[in-house]
Write an enzyme that holds these catalytic residues in place. Structure first.
Site, PDB file in Angstrom:
ATOM      1  N   HIS A  12       0.989  -1.270  -0.023  1.00 29.10           N
ATOM      2  CA  HIS A  12      -0.045  -0.076   0.033  1.00 29.10           C
ATOM      3  C   HIS A  12       0.686   1.517   0.018  1.00 29.10           C
ATOM      4  O   HIS A  12       2.096   1.352   0.230  1.00 29.10           O
ATOM      5  CB  HIS A  12      -1.024   0.034   1.234  1.00 29.10           C
ATOM      6  CG  HIS A  12      -0.141   0.266   2.547  1.00 29.10           C
ATOM      7  ND1 HIS A  12      -0.160  -0.616   3.326  1.00 29.10           N
ATOM      8  CD2 HIS A  12       0.098   0.997   3.041  1.00 29.10           C
ATOM      9  CE1 HIS A  12       0.449  -0.424   4.537  1.00 29.10           C
ATOM     10  NE2 HIS A  12       0.535   0.779   4.363  1.00 29.10           N
ATOM     11  N   ARG A  16      -2.334  11.024   4.199  1.00 28.43           N
ATOM     12  CA  ARG A  16      -2.840  11.671   5.103  1.00 28.43           C
ATOM     13  C   ARG A  16      -4.038  12.584   4.608  1.00 28.43           C
ATOM     14  O   ARG A  16      -3.521  12.994   3.574  1.00 28.43           O
ATOM     15  CB  ARG A  16      -2.111  12.702   5.928  1.00 28.43           C
ATOM     16  CG  ARG A  16      -0.926  11.938   6.653  1.00 28.43           C
ATOM     17  CD  ARG A  16      -0.187  12.924   7.631  1.00 28.43           C
ATOM     18  NE  ARG A  16       0.881  12.319   8.282  1.00 28.43           N
ATOM     19  CZ  ARG A  16       2.229  11.818   7.738  1.00 28.43           C
ATOM     20  NH1 ARG A  16       2.603  12.189   6.621  1.00 28.43           N
ATOM     21  NH2 ARG A  16       2.982  11.202   8.723  1.00 28.43           N
ATOM     22  N   GLU A  72      -3.926   3.476   1.859  1.00 30.51           N
ATOM     23  CA  GLU A  72      -4.060   3.593   3.168  1.00 30.51           C
ATOM     24  C   GLU A  72      -4.304   5.354   3.400  1.00 30.51           C
ATOM     25  O   GLU A  72      -3.583   6.119   3.089  1.00 30.51           O
ATOM     26  CB  GLU A  72      -3.027   3.150   4.150  1.00 30.51           C
ATOM     27  CG  GLU A  72      -3.287   3.680   5.438  1.00 30.51           C
ATOM     28  CD  GLU A  72      -2.001   3.233   6.419  1.00 30.51           C
ATOM     29  OE1 GLU A  72      -2.055   3.767   7.494  1.00 30.51           O
ATOM     30  OE2 GLU A  72      -1.201   2.455   5.722  1.00 30.51           O
ATOM     31  N   ASN A  76      -6.113  11.883  11.342  1.00 34.21           N
ATOM     32  CA  ASN A  76      -5.905  12.278  12.673  1.00 34.21           C
ATOM     33  C   ASN A  76      -7.214  13.457  12.896  1.00 34.21           C
ATOM     34  O   ASN A  76      -7.386  14.092  12.461  1.00 34.21           O
ATOM     35  CB  ASN A  76      -4.505  13.292  12.656  1.00 34.21           C
ATOM     36  CG  ASN A  76      -3.461  12.465  12.268  1.00 34.21           C
ATOM     37  OD1 ASN A  76      -2.927  11.572  12.787  1.00 34.21           O
ATOM     38  ND2 ASN A  76      -2.695  12.811  11.045  1.00 34.21           N
ATOM     39  N   ARG A  95       8.528  19.448  -2.527  1.00 32.47           N
ATOM     40  CA  ARG A  95       8.362  18.625  -3.278  1.00 32.47           C
ATOM     41  C   ARG A  95       9.098  17.257  -3.094  1.00 32.47           C
ATOM     42  O   ARG A  95       9.950  17.090  -2.534  1.00 32.47           O
ATOM     43  CB  ARG A  95       8.831  18.566  -4.842  1.00 32.47           C
ATOM     44  CG  ARG A  95       8.022  19.993  -5.683  1.00 32.47           C
ATOM     45  CD  ARG A  95       7.896  19.860  -7.064  1.00 32.47           C
ATOM     46  NE  ARG A  95       9.402  19.797  -7.591  1.00 32.47           N
ATOM     47  CZ  ARG A  95       9.597  19.257  -8.892  1.00 32.47           C
ATOM     48  NH1 ARG A  95       8.670  19.111  -9.724  1.00 32.47           N
ATOM     49  NH2 ARG A  95      10.662  19.080  -9.265  1.00 32.47           N
ATOM     50  N   HIS A  99       2.397  11.359  -7.267  1.00 34.16           N
ATOM     51  CA  HIS A  99       0.940  11.151  -7.617  1.00 34.16           C
ATOM     52  C   HIS A  99       0.639   9.606  -7.212  1.00 34.16           C
ATOM     53  O   HIS A  99       1.698   8.605  -7.363  1.00 34.16           O
ATOM     54  CB  HIS A  99       0.560  11.401  -9.057  1.00 34.16           C
ATOM     55  CG  HIS A  99       1.489  10.760 -10.014  1.00 34.16           C
ATOM     56  ND1 HIS A  99       2.262  11.340 -10.772  1.00 34.16           N
ATOM     57  CD2 HIS A  99       1.392   9.346 -10.492  1.00 34.16           C
ATOM     58  CE1 HIS A  99       2.882  10.600 -11.655  1.00 34.16           C
ATOM     59  NE2 HIS A  99       2.142   9.543 -11.480  1.00 34.16           N
ATOM     60  N   HIS A 170       0.054   2.460 -10.034  1.00 34.88           N
ATOM     61  CA  HIS A 170       1.361   2.586  -9.692  1.00 34.88           C
ATOM     62  C   HIS A 170       1.181   3.951  -8.720  1.00 34.88           C
ATOM     63  O   HIS A 170       0.393   4.670  -8.473  1.00 34.88           O
ATOM     64  CB  HIS A 170       2.424   3.158 -10.572  1.00 34.88           C
ATOM     65  CG  HIS A 170       2.253   4.217 -11.261  1.00 34.88           C
ATOM     66  ND1 HIS A 170       1.817   4.351 -12.694  1.00 34.88           N
ATOM     67  CD2 HIS A 170       2.484   5.416 -11.248  1.00 34.88           C
ATOM     68  CE1 HIS A 170       1.832   5.561 -13.251  1.00 34.88           C
ATOM     69  NE2 HIS A 170       2.284   6.294 -12.408  1.00 34.88           N
ATOM     70  N   GLU A 234       6.876   4.095  -9.298  1.00 35.49           N
ATOM     71  CA  GLU A 234       7.458   4.960 -10.430  1.00 35.49           C
ATOM     72  C   GLU A 234       8.399   5.656  -9.680  1.00 35.49           C
ATOM     73  O   GLU A 234       8.092   6.690  -8.720  1.00 35.49           O
ATOM     74  CB  GLU A 234       6.465   5.631 -11.092  1.00 35.49           C
ATOM     75  CG  GLU A 234       6.949   6.662 -12.116  1.00 35.49           C
ATOM     76  CD  GLU A 234       5.929   7.484 -12.921  1.00 35.49           C
ATOM     77  OE1 GLU A 234       6.332   8.438 -13.567  1.00 35.49           O
ATOM     78  OE2 GLU A 234       4.798   7.323 -12.544  1.00 35.49           O
ATOM     79  N   HIS A 261       4.115   6.955   3.673  1.00 35.13           N
ATOM     80  CA  HIS A 261       5.023   5.961   3.177  1.00 35.13           C
ATOM     81  C   HIS A 261       4.447   5.080   2.391  1.00 35.13           C
ATOM     82  O   HIS A 261       3.220   5.178   1.927  1.00 35.13           O
ATOM     83  CB  HIS A 261       5.295   4.997   4.583  1.00 35.13           C
ATOM     84  CG  HIS A 261       4.140   4.482   5.187  1.00 35.13           C
ATOM     85  ND1 HIS A 261       3.458   5.015   6.352  1.00 35.13           N
ATOM     86  CD2 HIS A 261       3.352   3.272   4.738  1.00 35.13           C
ATOM     87  CE1 HIS A 261       2.508   4.385   6.593  1.00 35.13           C
ATOM     88  NE2 HIS A 261       2.212   3.219   5.760  1.00 35.13           N
ATOM     89  N   GLU A 307       7.500   1.234   4.859  1.00 33.53           N
ATOM     90  CA  GLU A 307       6.944   0.222   6.065  1.00 33.53           C
ATOM     91  C   GLU A 307       7.031  -1.259   5.869  1.00 33.53           C
ATOM     92  O   GLU A 307       6.769  -1.592   4.460  1.00 33.53           O
ATOM     93  CB  GLU A 307       5.352   0.569   6.235  1.00 33.53           C
ATOM     94  CG  GLU A 307       4.754  -0.243   7.587  1.00 33.53           C
ATOM     95  CD  GLU A 307       3.270   0.048   7.818  1.00 33.53           C
ATOM     96  OE1 GLU A 307       2.815  -0.052   8.862  1.00 33.53           O
ATOM     97  OE2 GLU A 307       2.840   0.622   6.869  1.00 33.53           O
TER      98      GLU A 307
END
Length: 320
Positions: A12, A16, A72, A76, A95, A99, A170, A234, A261, A307
């Protein structure tokens, strides 16, 4: 104790979000399904996992850790009520993350459907020189690239689109030094290079990495040889960054925050982390650090967080 990188999956990508209701609604419009939600009220955050899950989807009905192409969304608590809270989408300074990308059966109809639902575009099909890709904006202004699984001329007179054919193709991140990044994702993470797209005139090159079989040299239907894949990474290299000692990309976890992540599901979490230790990786979090003993985070050459989680189909570890 051993680990086999051929069994790893690019599970995944974490983003946020400000308002989970609006974000889940958007991704469901794109054909995603909410396949898992992990609530953490003590720490005041919730995780929403979305993936393509139709009967014809690549990972239909699989456990969420036994998939590729999952998104994911991390919420918060309270951000949805804060008028000053804003996500950094990675495409304006600073940056880093670029995407997500979905591939669709009919790109013209898919884009029209998104536009008709009231969502904005960073780039429509008719904008600029590249008429075969579009970039839609999600509620937090993250870019979602849309590519076709068929050539434009084959779908221009078709007005329908079948969500069951869509793929979470991707995730794009920008990299400073391609040789260092390629070595990391090949030798450390066990991925292989599936496709290279050189754009010398515009001074950038794209490297597509992933697990699984190699991609054909060219597609049978005249588009990208990897358009029907899920779980690709990518890496975008803009020429010259590797020679600038002061150049650095933003990992999305320092302020201003946005992308968090990417995550790789492994066959044996303890053995995999021991392998990473033996390879002398840079750790953000070892398994033994902190309260969460079922996840680890490795840092790639640009400081992006990777992760590491257990594929629960291969070995039960956590009650996710």
């Amino acid at each position: 104790m051993a680990t086999d990188t051929s069994k790893y999956k690019f599970n995944h990508s974490m983003l946020r979000v400000k308002d989970p209701k609006e974000s889940v609604k958007y991704y469901e419009l794109l054909g995603f399904k909410l396949i898992n939600k992990i609530e953490n009220p003590d720490a005041k955050f919730d995780l929403y996992f979305l993936a393509y899950d139709s009967p014809s989807a690549a990972s239909h009905a699989a456990h969420w850790t036994d998939r590729q192409g999952v998104i994911e969304l991390t919420h918060n608590y309270g951000t949805e009520n804060d008028p000053n809270y804003k996500i950094a989408n990675g495409n304006s300074d600073p940056r880093g993350f670029g995407h997500l990308c979905i591939s669709v059966d009919n790109i013209q109809a898919a884009c029209k459907r998104i536009e008709d639902a009231g969502y904005k575009f960073q780039k429509k099909l008719t904008d600029g020189r590249m008429r075969h890709i579009a970039f839609a904006l999600d509620p937090d202004s993250y870019w979602v690239e849309i590519i076709g699984q068929k050539p434009l001329e084959q779908t221009e007179n078709i007005t329908t689109t079948d969500l069951s054919t869509y793929r979470m193709n991707h995730t794009m991140i920008r990299i400073k030094d391609p040789e260092k990044s390629k070595e990391f994702y090949e030798k450390v993470m066990g991925m292989s290079l599936k496709r290279v797209s050189e754009n010398a005139a515009a001074k950038f090159t794209l490297y597509f990495y992933g697990y699984g079989p190699p991609a054909p040299e060219q597609s049978a239907n005249g588009v990208s040889s990897t358009a029907d894949r899920e779980g690709l990474l990518e890496l975008t290299w803009n020429y010259g960054t590797e020679n600038d000692p002061d150049f650095k990309y933003h990992d999305g976890n320092a302020e201003p925050q946005g992308f968090g992540h990417i995550a790789v599901a492994v066959d044996d979490l303890d053995a995999a982390c021991q392998r990473f230790e033996d390879l002398k990786v840079n750790w953000k979090k070892r398994l033994t650090d902190g309260r969460m003993k079922n996840v680890a985070f490795v840092l790639d050459p640009d400081g992006y967080w990777v992760e590491i989680i257990q594929n629960e189909k291969l070995k039960n570890r956590s009650n996710w």
